[in-house]
Design a protein around this motif. Sequence first.
Motif, PDB file in Angstrom:
ATOM      1  N   ALA A  43      54.831  22.501  41.597  1.00 44.68           N
ATOM      2  CA  ALA A  43      54.429  21.617  42.705  1.00 44.68           C
ATOM      3  C   ALA A  43      55.658  21.123  43.452  1.00 44.68           C
ATOM      4  N   ILE A  71      48.294  13.192  35.963  1.00 45.12           N
ATOM      5  CA  ILE A  71      49.159  12.891  34.815  1.00 45.12           C
ATOM      6  C   ILE A  71      49.465  11.405  34.839  1.00 45.12           C
ATOM      7  N   MET A 113      54.434  11.002  33.191  1.00 47.51           N
ATOM      8  CA  MET A 113      55.192  11.678  34.250  1.00 47.51           C
ATOM      9  C   MET A 113      56.666  11.274  34.204  1.00 47.51           C
ATOM     10  N   ARG A 152      48.386  13.404  41.971  1.00 44.37           N
ATOM     11  CA  ARG A 152      47.871  14.712  42.370  1.00 44.37           C
ATOM     12  C   ARG A 152      47.567  15.601  41.177  1.00 44.37           C
ATOM     13  N   LEU A 153      48.432  15.557  40.169  1.00 49.34           N
ATOM     14  CA  LEU A 153      48.248  16.415  38.996  1.00 49.34           C
ATOM     15  C   LEU A 153      47.433  15.748  37.893  1.00 49.34           C
ATOM     16  N   LEU A 163      53.000  12.643  42.795  1.00 48.05           N
ATOM     17  CA  LEU A 163      52.944  13.820  41.944  1.00 48.05           C
ATOM     18  C   LEU A 163      52.056  13.558  40.728  1.00 48.05           C
ATOM     19  N   GLU A 200      53.435  23.271  35.871  1.00 52.91           N
ATOM     20  CA  GLU A 200      52.625  22.725  36.959  1.00 52.91           C
ATOM     21  C   GLU A 200      53.427  21.722  37.788  1.00 52.91           C
ATOM     22  N   VAL A 201      54.159  20.851  37.111  1.00 58.14           N
ATOM     23  CA  VAL A 201      54.968  19.842  37.815  1.00 58.14           C
ATOM     24  C   VAL A 201      56.089  20.519  38.593  1.00 58.14           C
ATOM     25  N   LYS A 235      45.307  27.588  30.272  1.00 60.47           N
ATOM     26  CA  LYS A 235      46.371  26.777  29.650  1.00 60.47           C
ATOM     27  C   LYS A 235      46.999  27.523  28.472  1.00 60.47           C
ATOM     28  N   SER A 252      53.140  24.462  29.900  1.00 65.55           N
ATOM     29  CA  SER A 252      52.360  24.675  31.120  1.00 65.55           C
ATOM     30  C   SER A 252      52.323  23.421  31.992  1.00 65.55           C
ATOM     31  N   ARG A 253      52.340  22.257  31.381  1.00 66.70           N
ATOM     32  CA  ARG A 253      52.379  21.018  32.177  1.00 66.70           C
ATOM     33  C   ARG A 253      53.700  20.918  32.926  1.00 66.70           C
TER      34      ARG A 253
END
Length: 160
Positions: free
Chosen positions: A44, A62, A67, A59-60, A56, A40-41, A22, A36-37
């Motif tokens: 994806a 969050i 989100m 899966r992550l 989403l 990641e989103v 991270k 970084s978040r």
Amino acid sequence: MPTPAAPSPFGWSLAALLREWKHRVAATCDELPQGSRGYEVLAAVVHEEPPTQAALAARLGIDRTVMTYLLDELDTAGLARRQADPADRRARRIVATARGREVVAGLDARVIRAEDDLLAALEPAERAALRGLLVRAASGAAPADDRCAVVGDVIAEQDA
């Protein structure tokens, strides 16, 4: 090999790698909303079938409210948008814009370099093997099904 007298360092190892991942990835993604978040989103969304917002988030890992705000920021930045799901007008699919796909393409290479730096103690073949094993292990631990689509399919079957 861990024994009852010697606990496994597995959890510590994962946590240490994730913490450092991270930190390093955040340094490569500072231009994205939420660093970084956000990467990641957006990654994806770019690399997978357009997910629903709820799927989403699940899966992550969050929170759905978080989100919502993150997707608002990605939309404002012109990187992703919500699009009506043609199969279910109540659902919204998250799709990357052309700019979002371009940004992720550049970031993917930088993230891989940061990961290679993080895993520098391993030979290149070992890094590739570790990545593959982690993906397989994570896939077994977290189903990849779009949960909203699965629920929609079940409801549609009951209505038929």
